[in-house]
Write an enzyme that holds these catalytic residues in place. Structure first.
Site, PDB file in Angstrom:
ATOM      1  N   CYS A 176       0.858  -1.192   0.000  1.00 17.61           N
ATOM      2  CA  CYS A 176       0.000   0.000   0.000  1.00 17.61           C
ATOM      3  C   CYS A 176       0.892   1.240   0.000  1.00 17.61           C
ATOM      4  CB  CYS A 176      -0.885   0.036   1.243  1.00 17.61           C
ATOM      5  SG  CYS A 176      -1.784  -1.477   1.578  1.00 17.61           S
ATOM      6  N   HIS A 180       0.988   5.215  -1.412  1.00 17.68           N
ATOM      7  CA  HIS A 180       0.286   6.064  -0.431  1.00 17.68           C
ATOM      8  C   HIS A 180       1.144   6.517   0.739  1.00 17.68           C
ATOM      9  CE1 HIS A 180      -3.621   5.667  -2.349  1.00 17.68           C
ATOM     10  NE2 HIS A 180      -3.454   4.367  -2.420  1.00 17.68           N
ATOM     11  N   ARG A 224     -13.145  -1.520  -2.233  1.00 16.92           N
ATOM     12  CA  ARG A 224     -12.022  -0.667  -2.615  1.00 16.92           C
ATOM     13  C   ARG A 224     -10.679  -1.321  -2.277  1.00 16.92           C
ATOM     14  NH1 ARG A 224      -9.163   0.697  -5.076  1.00 16.92           N
ATOM     15  NH2 ARG A 224      -8.260   2.668  -5.742  1.00 16.92           N
ATOM     16  N   CYS A 228      -7.534  -2.449  -4.632  1.00 15.99           N
ATOM     17  CA  CYS A 228      -6.149  -2.027  -4.366  1.00 15.99           C
ATOM     18  C   CYS A 228      -5.224  -3.236  -4.471  1.00 15.99           C
ATOM     19  CB  CYS A 228      -6.012  -1.437  -2.967  1.00 15.99           C
ATOM     20  SG  CYS A 228      -6.513   0.286  -2.842  1.00 15.99           S
TER      21      CYS A 228
END
Lengths: 267, 199
Positions: A176, A180, A224, A228
């Site tokens: 992730c 991010h 969501r 991802c």
């Protein structure tokens, strides 16, 4: 009929305000038409469907969900989503809104959780669960996100989520954090929130579930996160599995205090 | 003082779980929370040396980085005939623009895109470009095409971790994302004076 009219209007609005028309720099963001749609979010249709589902006797036990305890007492929907995920003594688990609703559907209505876990997004009982999500989150709109990190089991999930967030794996070595963990970055034209900071975590957490204009679909946070991971090129995450709860606790907990904007509108 | 009281139940709740124990549980979770689907098998949930070393809050120390990089460097397949840049930049452009491939919805593990534009600017006329990686606009024009630059670029495309063990960039050649032929096309897209990248 109302649905069709709404979508037609939406299409026209997008045609007029395409964010990529002559786009450069700041114009690449989506804020302008997100704002424009704020008063006519098509997720409202799903919210009504969800409210109906909440009150309708269904399943093998022919019961409603009106006794479902989302953490603020049986049947209390107001402000419940803003305090999720949380620890539930009856299941001895930290649960997000979706896993909690799934539990209620099984415990009270007799709808097997396996049917939802093994199902598909937007379809069958998992699709109905998404409508219930739309209904419940709307009743936390404007409320501050308030995850109880003082609870040891919640804090433990937060710590695991923080590590899962940085866990590089899969065919492209992504985590992730690959996308991010920096301010002001983009994938193509899509702005990426920096989830390692409270503002970015709040942005991510408080804007999903959302109606996605690009495909006319309502996506929950489970949906969501699932996408991802698809883009990260991992194996497929199991619906409501620990990693999805841990990441949710991490994101929500880091975003504590920010205002929930559910349901959101996204590209 | 207040902080101490707050911290105490947390420590008890973890039943004395050390950082190592927590890490072991996270590794198990990253396996148990997933299922194989099509070409995306559970083998993807197990970390190799580089992935593991680069998942912490801080990067590994300089010595560890060097060791990892040397091991990754040894995986690079250099073109046997010395043909680094003789690909077709038009094919390279398609590969750079495509972000498809290797998800559980893709049927086969070949014919993947390079996804270059997800993170890099390349053709100055393209506006929908990511910003996670550095801009590659004018790549060949600015850097020239000395043997050193060309070799570095091939190596970076093949296995980015050979140059920075914790690079965000996928290992295109080593990871089987792109074929040698596709990498040569991307090289042409970067170096060919006729390529839009160098206009």
């Amino acid at each position: 009929m109302r649905r069709q009219l709404l979508f037609t209007a939406l299409g026209a609005a997008i045609a007029l305000t395409s964010p990529l028309a002559g786009a450069a720099g700041d114009e690449l963001n989506f804020d302008a038409y997100r704002e424009m749609l704020a008063d006519g979010n098509p997720a409202e249709l799903l919210e009504m469907e969800g409210e109906e589902l909440w009150r309708t006797a269904r399943g093998p036990k022919n019961a409603t969900l009106e006794q479902c305890d989302l953490g603020r007492g049986p049947g209390v929907v107001e402000g419940a989503a803003a305090q999720l995920p949380r620890y539930f003594a009856d299941t001895d688990k930290v649960q997000d809104l979706e896993s909690r609703l799934m539990h209620c559907m099984e415990a009270q209505q007799g709808i097997p959780s396996a049917e939802i876990i093994n199902g598909q997004f937007l379809k069958g009982e998992r699709g109905k669960l998404a409508a219930l999500v739309a209904y419940v989150v709307t009743h936390s709109k404007g409320k501050p996100i308030a995850i109880d990190l003082s609870h040891p089991r919640v804090k433990e999930m937060y710590d695991m989520g923080e590590r899962a967030f940085r866990y590089r794996t899969g065919a492209m070595d992504f985590a992730c954090s690959s996308c991010h963990s920096q301010d002001g970055k983009r994938i193509r034209a899509t702005q990426l929130p920096n989830i390692t900071k409270p503002e970015g975590a709040a942005e991510g957490w408080s804007s999903w579930p959302a109606y996605r204009v690009s495909n006319s679909q309502f996506w929950t946070m489970q949906h969501r996160l699932w996408d991802c991971f698809r883009q990260q090129r991992t194996a497929e995450p199991v619906f409501a599995s620990d990693v999805t709860i841990a990441l949710s606790v991490f994101m929500a907990g880091k975003g504590n205090g920010a205002e929930a904007r559910w349901p959101g509108v996204k590209r | 003082m207040k902080k101490l009281f707050l911290a105490l139940p947390l420590a008890l709740g973890l039943s004395g779980a050390s950082a190592d124990e927590l890490q072991t549980r996270v590794e198990q979770m990253m396996l148990d929370s997933f299922k194989a689907n099509g070409i995306a098998g559970l083998d993807r949930q197990k970390q190799d040396a580089v992935q593991k070393a680069c998942s912490g809050l801080t990067p590994p120390d300089a010595e560890t980085m060097k060791k990892l990089e040397a091991a990754e460097m040894a995986t690079i397949k250099w073109p046997t005939d010395g043909n680094f840049t003789g690909g077709d930049w038009k094919e390279g452009q398609k590969i750079a623009a495509s972000g498809r491939g290797l998800t559980w919805t893709d049927k086969t593990a070949d014919n993947n895109g390079g996804g270059c534009y997800n993170c890099h600017a390349m053709d100055p006329k393209e506006v929908s470009e990511g910003t996670i990686g550095p801009s590659l606009e004018g790549y060949g024009k600015l850097r020239g095409s000395s043997e050193e630059v060309v070799k570095y670029t091939w190596g970076k495309l093949w296995n980015s971790k050979a140059y920075n063990a914790c690079s965000d960039m996928p290992r295109n050649g080593y990871g089987g994302i792109l074929t040698e032929t596709q990498i040569r096309h991307v090289m042409a897209y970067l170096f060919d004076p006729a390529s839009p990248v160098n206009q």
